[in-house]
Design a protein around this motif. Structure first.
Motif, PDB file in Angstrom:
ATOM      1  N   GLY A  38       0.788  -1.222   0.000  1.00 24.84           N
ATOM      2  CA  GLY A  38       0.000   0.000   0.000  1.00 24.84           C
ATOM      3  C   GLY A  38       0.820   1.272   0.000  1.00 24.84           C
ATOM      4  N   GLN A  39       2.125   1.159  -0.247  1.00 26.71           N
ATOM      5  CA  GLN A  39       3.005   2.327  -0.257  1.00 26.71           C
ATOM      6  C   GLN A  39       3.666   2.491  -1.617  1.00 26.71           C
ATOM      7  OE1 GLN A  39       5.720   1.358   2.994  1.00 26.71           O
ATOM      8  NE2 GLN A  39       4.661   2.802   4.344  1.00 26.71           N
ATOM      9  N   VAL A  40       4.088   3.717  -1.894  1.00 27.16           N
ATOM     10  CA  VAL A  40       4.871   3.997  -3.091  1.00 27.16           C
ATOM     11  C   VAL A  40       6.076   4.842  -2.695  1.00 27.16           C
ATOM     12  CG1 VAL A  40       2.967   3.843  -4.741  1.00 27.16           C
ATOM     13  CG2 VAL A  40       3.430   6.026  -3.619  1.00 27.16           C
ATOM     14  N   LEU A  41       7.171   4.633  -3.406  1.00 31.12           N
ATOM     15  CA  LEU A  41       8.352   5.467  -3.231  1.00 31.12           C
ATOM     16  C   LEU A  41       8.347   6.500  -4.342  1.00 31.12           C
ATOM     17  CD1 LEU A  41      10.972   6.106  -1.726  1.00 31.12           C
ATOM     18  CD2 LEU A  41      12.141   4.464  -3.217  1.00 31.12           C
ATOM     19  N   VAL A  42       8.409   7.758  -3.956  1.00 29.46           N
ATOM     20  CA  VAL A  42       8.262   8.855  -4.905  1.00 29.46           C
ATOM     21  C   VAL A  42       9.543   9.671  -4.949  1.00 29.46           C
ATOM     22  CG1 VAL A  42       6.961  10.956  -5.448  1.00 29.46           C
ATOM     23  CG2 VAL A  42       5.783   8.981  -4.453  1.00 29.46           C
ATOM     24  N   ARG A  43      10.007   9.907  -6.168  1.00 28.77           N
ATOM     25  CA  ARG A  43      11.095  10.872  -6.365  1.00 28.77           C
ATOM     26  C   ARG A  43      10.449  12.231  -6.579  1.00 28.77           C
ATOM     27  NH1 ARG A  43      14.402  12.643 -11.235  1.00 28.77           N
ATOM     28  NH2 ARG A  43      12.723  11.661 -12.417  1.00 28.77           N
ATOM     29  N   ASN A  44      10.604  13.111  -5.617  1.00 30.85           N
ATOM     30  CA  ASN A  44       9.952  14.413  -5.721  1.00 30.85           C
ATOM     31  C   ASN A  44      10.585  15.236  -6.835  1.00 30.85           C
ATOM     32  OD1 ASN A  44       8.011  14.081  -3.741  1.00 30.85           O
ATOM     33  ND2 ASN A  44       9.330  14.829  -2.099  1.00 30.85           N
ATOM     34  N   LEU A  45       9.738  15.785  -7.684  1.00 28.42           N
ATOM     35  CA  LEU A  45      10.172  16.639  -8.783  1.00 28.42           C
ATOM     36  C   LEU A  45      10.128  18.101  -8.400  1.00 28.42           C
ATOM     37  CD1 LEU A  45       8.139  14.903 -11.641  1.00 28.42           C
ATOM     38  CD2 LEU A  45      10.520  14.458 -10.971  1.00 28.42           C
ATOM     39  N   VAL A  46       9.122  18.488  -7.629  1.00 25.16           N
ATOM     40  CA  VAL A  46       8.937  19.893  -7.272  1.00 25.16           C
ATOM     41  C   VAL A  46       8.147  19.954  -5.974  1.00 25.16           C
ATOM     42  CG1 VAL A  46       6.813  20.113  -8.644  1.00 25.16           C
ATOM     43  CG2 VAL A  46       8.175  22.148  -8.167  1.00 25.16           C
ATOM     44  N   MET A  47       8.469  20.933  -5.136  1.00 24.54           N
ATOM     45  CA  MET A  47       7.762  21.100  -3.863  1.00 24.54           C
ATOM     46  C   MET A  47       7.307  22.546  -3.717  1.00 24.54           C
ATOM     47  SD  MET A  47      10.788  21.342  -0.987  1.00 24.54           S
ATOM     48  CE  MET A  47       9.973  22.682  -0.105  1.00 24.54           C
ATOM     49  N   GLY A 100       6.526  16.923   0.954  1.00 25.27           N
ATOM     50  CA  GLY A 100       7.592  17.705   0.365  1.00 25.27           C
ATOM     51  C   GLY A 100       8.714  17.934   1.363  1.00 25.27           C
ATOM     52  N   TRP A 101       9.613  18.853   1.028  1.00 27.48           N
ATOM     53  CA  TRP A 101      10.780  19.198   1.854  1.00 27.48           C
ATOM     54  C   TRP A 101      11.752  18.019   1.957  1.00 27.48           C
ATOM     55  CZ3 TRP A 101      11.553  24.196   3.798  1.00 27.48           C
ATOM     56  CH2 TRP A 101      10.443  25.059   3.711  1.00 27.48           C
ATOM     57  N   ARG A 102      11.747  17.143   0.966  1.00 27.27           N
ATOM     58  CA  ARG A 102      12.681  16.012   0.916  1.00 27.27           C
ATOM     59  C   ARG A 102      12.796  15.569  -0.544  1.00 27.27           C
ATOM     60  NH1 ARG A 102       8.894  13.015   4.962  1.00 27.27           N
ATOM     61  NH2 ARG A 102       8.211  15.174   5.127  1.00 27.27           N
ATOM     62  N   GLU A 103      13.877  14.866  -0.841  1.00 24.23           N
ATOM     63  CA  GLU A 103      14.110  14.437  -2.223  1.00 24.23           C
ATOM     64  C   GLU A 103      13.313  13.196  -2.590  1.00 24.23           C
ATOM     65  OE1 GLU A 103      18.668  15.969  -2.931  1.00 24.23           O
ATOM     66  OE2 GLU A 103      18.342  14.262  -1.578  1.00 24.23           O
ATOM     67  N   TYR A 104      13.224  12.236  -1.669  1.00 23.38           N
ATOM     68  CA  TYR A 104      12.442  11.021  -1.872  1.00 23.38           C
ATOM     69  C   TYR A 104      11.452  10.897  -0.727  1.00 23.38           C
ATOM     70  CZ  TYR A 104      15.893   9.630  -5.376  1.00 23.38           C
ATOM     71  OH  TYR A 104      16.707   9.592  -6.481  1.00 23.38           O
ATOM     72  N   ALA A 105      10.281  10.377  -1.044  1.00 24.82           N
ATOM     73  CA  ALA A 105       9.246  10.244  -0.022  1.00 24.82           C
ATOM     74  C   ALA A 105       8.596   8.879  -0.118  1.00 24.82           C
ATOM     75  CB  ALA A 105       8.187  11.331  -0.190  1.00 24.82           C
ATOM     76  N   LEU A 106       8.447   8.214   1.015  1.00 23.36           N
ATOM     77  CA  LEU A 106       7.699   6.968   1.105  1.00 23.36           C
ATOM     78  C   LEU A 106       6.268   7.346   1.478  1.00 23.36           C
ATOM     79  CD1 LEU A 106       8.172   3.898   0.888  1.00 23.36           C
ATOM     80  CD2 LEU A 106       8.460   3.883   3.382  1.00 23.36           C
ATOM     81  N   VAL A 107       5.342   7.185   0.528  1.00 25.10           N
ATOM     82  CA  VAL A 107       4.008   7.757   0.656  1.00 25.10           C
ATOM     83  C   VAL A 107       2.952   6.657   0.665  1.00 25.10           C
ATOM     84  CG1 VAL A 107       2.349   9.380  -0.335  1.00 25.10           C
ATOM     85  CG2 VAL A 107       4.806   9.769  -0.648  1.00 25.10           C
ATOM     86  N   PRO A 108       2.051   6.651   1.646  1.00 28.57           N
ATOM     87  CA  PRO A 108       0.902   5.747   1.558  1.00 28.57           C
ATOM     88  C   PRO A 108       0.078   6.094   0.311  1.00 28.57           C
ATOM     89  CG  PRO A 108       1.129   6.641   3.784  1.00 28.57           C
ATOM     90  CD  PRO A 108       2.061   7.414   2.904  1.00 28.57           C
TER      91      PRO A 108
END
Length: 342
Positions: A38-47, A100-108
């Motif tokens: 139920g989680q995804v790892l996201v590479r943040n592009l813009v915050m 946001g405020w991070r480069e990668y995020a582990l997001v539900p």
């Protein structure tokens, strides 16, 4: 599937007294584990950096929970899913989320919204014109202030993310006159020459009450308030009978260490039968489909002008946030962390 990366993130290091400073934050490198069910790892592009975040630096009850010391800040971000344990958000999906405020995020996955790229628009549009600021402007003007064609509108903070859209929405829906306030000659030119405001004034040039009277000599029907303080008092003075105020923000007070003083002319609200209504965009989610349809149409036709102030790199996020609170941005302020996927 193993995707373990390190990620830089920005944490709150201290609670500010008055204006925030860079030492109120710190940069930390952490390990990001692979996603679980139920989680995804996201590479943040813009915050996003937004005025409301200033309130989250204080440990006081509010509509948005305070950021915690020694923990990462958070806020709106758009990113690309690079690993997924959620079938509804496969690898490659573009998502809007709140880490946001991070480069990668582990997001539900339940806390991420899949969004589609819009031709000709950057992914940051979902943090601005197609996102929270856009919906705030739309809901505040049309539902909270009940704007009708033929009415005159005053917008404070009119060159910012929300104000620049609220004024244009009013113009596009038939306002008789749209007036804005901003803080520099360049921003005034932006309002009148690019966005189509009928008049604009620099609030540094004198008492706001006098400047507003000159810009809207016949008075105003609607005030979209992003600033509070002297601007709100001036608007009460200029509002016509049965005028309405959408109380969106009070950025003039966010860094103040003095006890705020209410407008001295509140008694006028009685005789004029004014309506002053505070609102949060989260209460108007039912407008999202209508809003995006209308705004996409205006963007496609070229009738709506969008400006972003973009800074690059997570290490520039704190200066961007502080600069935004000081009025350094025109339109939406965003921090680009990685290029949009091709």
């Amino acid at each position: 599937m193993t995707v373990v990366r390190t990620s830089r993130q920005i944490q709150l290091a201290a609670r500010p007294l008055g204006e925030p400073v860079e030492s109120d934050f710190r940069m930390v490198t952490t390990e990001v584990p692979e996603p679980g069910p139920g989680q995804v790892l996201v590479r943040n592009l813009v915050m996003s950096v937004d005025p409301y975040m200033r309130g989250r630096m204080n440990d006081v009850p509010s509509y948005a929970p305070p950021w915690q010391l020694d923990q990462p800040a958070d806020g709106g971000a758009v990113g690309e899913v690079i690993a997924s344990e959620a079938p509804e958000l496969p690898v490659g999906s573009l998502v809007l989320h709140g880490l946001g405020w991070r480069e990668y995020a582990l997001v539900p996955a339940r806390q991420a919204e899949r969004v589609e790229p819009v031709a000709g628009l950057p992914s940051s549009s979902y943090l601005g014109v197609l996102g929270m600021p856009g919906l705030t402007a739309y809901a505040g003007l049309f539902e909270v202030a009940a704007f009708q064609a033929g009415e005159s509108v005053f917008v404070s903070g009119a060159a910012g993310a929300v104000g620049s859209l609220a004024g244009q929405f009013a113009r596009l829906r038939g306002a008789s006159r749209v007036v804005g306030s901003a803080g520099s000659p360049a921003k005034l030119r932006f309002l009148t020459e690019e966005l189509g405001f009928d008049a604009a004034f620099d609030y540094h040039d004198g008492p706001v009450r006098d400047l507003l009277r000159q810009a809207a000599p016949e008075g105003i029907d609607v005030y979209f308030d992003n600033v509070g303080g002297e601007h709100l008092e001036a608007a009460i003075d200029s509002l016509k009978v049965h005028g309405r105020v959408a109380l969106c923000g009070a950025i003039s007070l966010y860094n103040s260490t003095d006890r705020p003083v209410a407008p001295a002319n509140l008694a006028l609200t009685i005789g004029k039968r004014l309506t002053l209504r505070g609102f949060l965009v989260t209460d108007h989610g039912q407008l999202r489909s209508e809003f995006r349809k209308a705004v996409t149409g205006w963007l496609t036709s070229g009738d709506l002008v969008v400006r972003e102030t973009v800074v690059d790199g997570l290490d520039q996020a704190v200066p961007a946030f502080i600069g935004m609170l000081q009025g350094a941005n025109t339109g939406k302020m965003v921090v680009r962390l990685a290029p949009d996927p091709g």
